[in-house]
Design a protein around this motif. Structure first.
Motif, short mmCIF file in Angstrom:
data_model
loop_
_atom_site.label_atom_id
_atom_site.label_comp_id
_atom_site.label_asym_id
_atom_site.label_seq_id
_atom_site.Cartn_x
_atom_site.Cartn_y
_atom_site.Cartn_z
N THR A 81 -5.06 -91.11 -34.84
CA THR A 81 -3.93 -91.66 -35.56
C THR A 81 -3.70 -90.83 -36.82
OG1 THR A 81 -3.06 -93.59 -36.78
CG2 THR A 81 -5.44 -93.34 -36.68
N THR A 82 -2.44 -90.52 -37.12
CA THR A 82 -2.16 -89.65 -38.25
C THR A 82 -0.72 -89.77 -38.69
OG1 THR A 82 -2.34 -87.37 -39.07
CG2 THR A 82 -1.54 -87.67 -36.81
N PHE A 83 -0.37 -89.11 -39.80
CA PHE A 83 1.01 -88.99 -40.23
C PHE A 83 1.74 -87.99 -39.33
CE2 PHE A 83 -0.66 -89.81 -44.74
CZ PHE A 83 -0.44 -91.17 -44.62
N GLY A 126 -9.02 -90.42 -37.45
CA GLY A 126 -7.73 -90.48 -38.12
C GLY A 126 -7.58 -89.25 -39.00
N ILE A 127 -6.35 -88.93 -39.36
CA ILE A 127 -6.09 -87.82 -40.28
C ILE A 127 -5.17 -88.34 -41.37
CG2 ILE A 127 -5.05 -85.55 -40.57
CD1 ILE A 127 -5.81 -84.91 -37.70
N ARG A 141 -12.54 -81.94 -44.32
CA ARG A 141 -11.27 -81.37 -44.75
C ARG A 141 -10.75 -80.38 -43.72
NH1 ARG A 141 -9.74 -79.44 -50.86
NH2 ARG A 141 -7.58 -78.82 -50.43
N ILE A 142 -9.47 -80.51 -43.36
CA ILE A 142 -8.92 -79.65 -42.30
C ILE A 142 -7.65 -78.93 -42.75
CG2 ILE A 142 -9.93 -81.00 -40.42
CD1 ILE A 142 -7.16 -82.29 -40.04
N SER A 143 -7.33 -78.98 -44.03
CA SER A 143 -6.16 -78.25 -44.50
C SER A 143 -6.30 -77.95 -45.99
CB SER A 143 -4.86 -79.03 -44.26
OG SER A 143 -4.61 -79.96 -45.30
N SER A 144 -5.50 -77.02 -46.46
CA SER A 144 -5.43 -76.75 -47.88
C SER A 144 -4.54 -77.81 -48.54
CB SER A 144 -4.86 -75.35 -48.13
OG SER A 144 -3.59 -75.22 -47.51
N LEU A 257 -9.80 -85.09 -41.62
CA LEU A 257 -10.06 -85.83 -40.40
C LEU A 257 -11.26 -86.72 -40.68
CD1 LEU A 257 -10.04 -84.76 -36.73
CD2 LEU A 257 -12.08 -85.86 -37.63
N TYR A 258 -11.14 -88.00 -40.38
CA TYR A 258 -12.25 -88.92 -40.64
C TYR A 258 -12.58 -89.72 -39.38
CZ TYR A 258 -8.48 -92.39 -41.20
OH TYR A 258 -7.39 -93.19 -41.00
#
Length: 285
Positions: A81-83, A126-127, A141-144, A257-258
């Motif tokens: 699930t994410t934005f 989730g992200i 962490r998966i992004s800047s 990502l968690y």
């Protein structure tokens, strides 16, 4: 609750499942389910038993999933699930290569603006932005960092002055975003000299989808407030959009990502985390 749906999921008949539940109730000497001609629901005792056993069931499920490590490559379904922005900017670009490497993994992505309880909703992960992740979760962490962007088209600004401060937006047609979950309009966030503040804007258009806001901004219908991504950067570089108030737009922590804190991470999820972490490291360097 439906015996029919549960039976299908378990691969047995509804009558066999009902008989098994009655046998369990007889053994315990207490009713776990309240049955009527229209529905089946848990009793107080049934709900208590479910809460007690759920963590154990999840551990068993995780261990069974981990057996796929015995295969040549990880397999199984990863539900996330994410934005929408994270789905399009982080997940979608890496999926073709990932699925080619791991053809036995299936990825299911659900976009949701709310903070979904991934345990009760049975998501694997989730992200969300870093500050939104619950403290009891394992987060990677998966992004800047991500910056907000306030943009409008040359056609719009041909008839309207460039705003110099966020307060100038009161004189502009702004394209609003309405939250699906709460029904409220999203206040535009700005910061200057370490001070953060919000501005309520007005305009003729309200959407609950960022792609529609972008389309309206490109069509000259007003100013949009969007999370900056490669598409926004390219549109500004090509002159199709003009970015304004850049020095006022805040930078937010990157996406994380968690997933639940479990002894064993499903191999399919572990593979996805590794690829996303490598992708993030490459972007930051």
């Amino acid at each position: 609750m439906s015996f029919t749906r549960a039976a299908v999921k378990l691969g047995m008949s509804a009558s066999a499942l009902s008989h098994a539940m009655r046998a369990l109730e007889d053994r315990l000497g207490i009713r776990l389910l309240a049955r009527t001609t229209r529905k089946v629901s848990t009793t107080e005792a049934g709900e208590r038993l479910l809460r007690t056993l759920r963590p154990a069931f999840e551990d068993i499920s995780a261990e069974l999933t981990a057996l796929s490590e015995l295969r040549d490559k990880p397999a199984g379904t990863v539900r996330i699930t994410t934005f929408k922005h994270a789905a399009t900017s982080i997940l979608c670009p890496m999926l073709p290569g990932f699925l080619e490497t791991y053809p036995d993994i299936r990825i299911e992505i659900t976009t949701d603006e709310g903070l979904t309880d991934i345990i009760s909703s049975r998501y694997d992960a989730g992200i969300r932005f870093g500050e939104k992740v619950a403290k009891d979760m394992i987060a990677v962490r998966i992004s800047s960092e991500v910056r907000w962007a306030t943009v409008g088209s040359p056609a719009y600004f041909a008839h309207h002055p460039i705003p110099k401060t966020p307060q100038d937006l009161a004189e502009h047609c702004c394209i609003n975003y309405r939250f699906i979950t709460s029904g409220s309009l999203y206040p535009w966030e700005f910061e200057r000299d370490g001070r953060s503040f919000q501005v309520r804007v007005d305009g003729s258009l309200i959407f609950n989808d960022s792609d529609l806001i972008l389309a309206a901004a490109l069509a000259g219908q007003g100013i949009g407030y969007l999370l900056e991504d490669h598409q926004i950067v390219e549109l500004v570089a090509e002159g199709q959009l003009i970015q304004v108030l850049a020095e006022w737009c805040p930078i937010v922590p990157g996406y994380y990502l968690y997933h639940p804190n479990r002894r064993q991470i499903p191999p399919a999820l572990a593979a996805l985390i590794d690829v996303l972490r490598i992708q993030s490291d490459n972007e930051q360097h």
